[in-house]
Scaffold this motif. Structure first.
Motif: not given
Length: 107
Positions: A79, A83-84, A86, A88-89, A93
């Motif tokens: 995760y 996020r790193y 980008k 992050n939708q 997840l």
């Protein structure tokens, strides 16, 4: 009667890894790199590796099962990597949680 493996050393490994991770986070900038023989090791990679080791050793100690500890500890690391980059939708997840649940059902 089956003898249970002793995983107490994993608790100590987890504590040492968490302390080292906290030290790295508070004392070095995010784009710092350690250089060994001309090869640079970014602090981000080292912190993700320490996080994986700390979580794996803690969850292996908690559940007394190496595979379950690895599957649960790989979730936050993947995760954070997403996020790193980008990604992050919520879809990523949900996919990650679905893969984790399906793999935990196997073991």
């Amino acid at each position: 009667m089956r003898k249970r493996k002793k995983y107490l050393f994993l608790l100590f490994l987890s504590i040492i890894s968490f302390v080292t991770l906290i030290y790295l986070v508070f004392n070095y900038p995010p784009y710092y790199a350690f250089y060994f023989y001309g090869f640079g090791l970014p602090i981000l990679l080292l912190s993700l590796l320490l996080l994986l080791i700390a979580l794996w050793s803690f969850f292996t100690f908690l559940f007394a099962n190496k595979i379950q500890g690895y599957l649960i500890s790989i979730f936050p690391v993947i995760y954070l990597i997403l996020r790193y980059f980008k990604l992050n939708q919520p879809f990523f997840l949900i996919l990650l949680v679905q893969v984790l649940i399906e793999n935990l059902e196997i073991f």
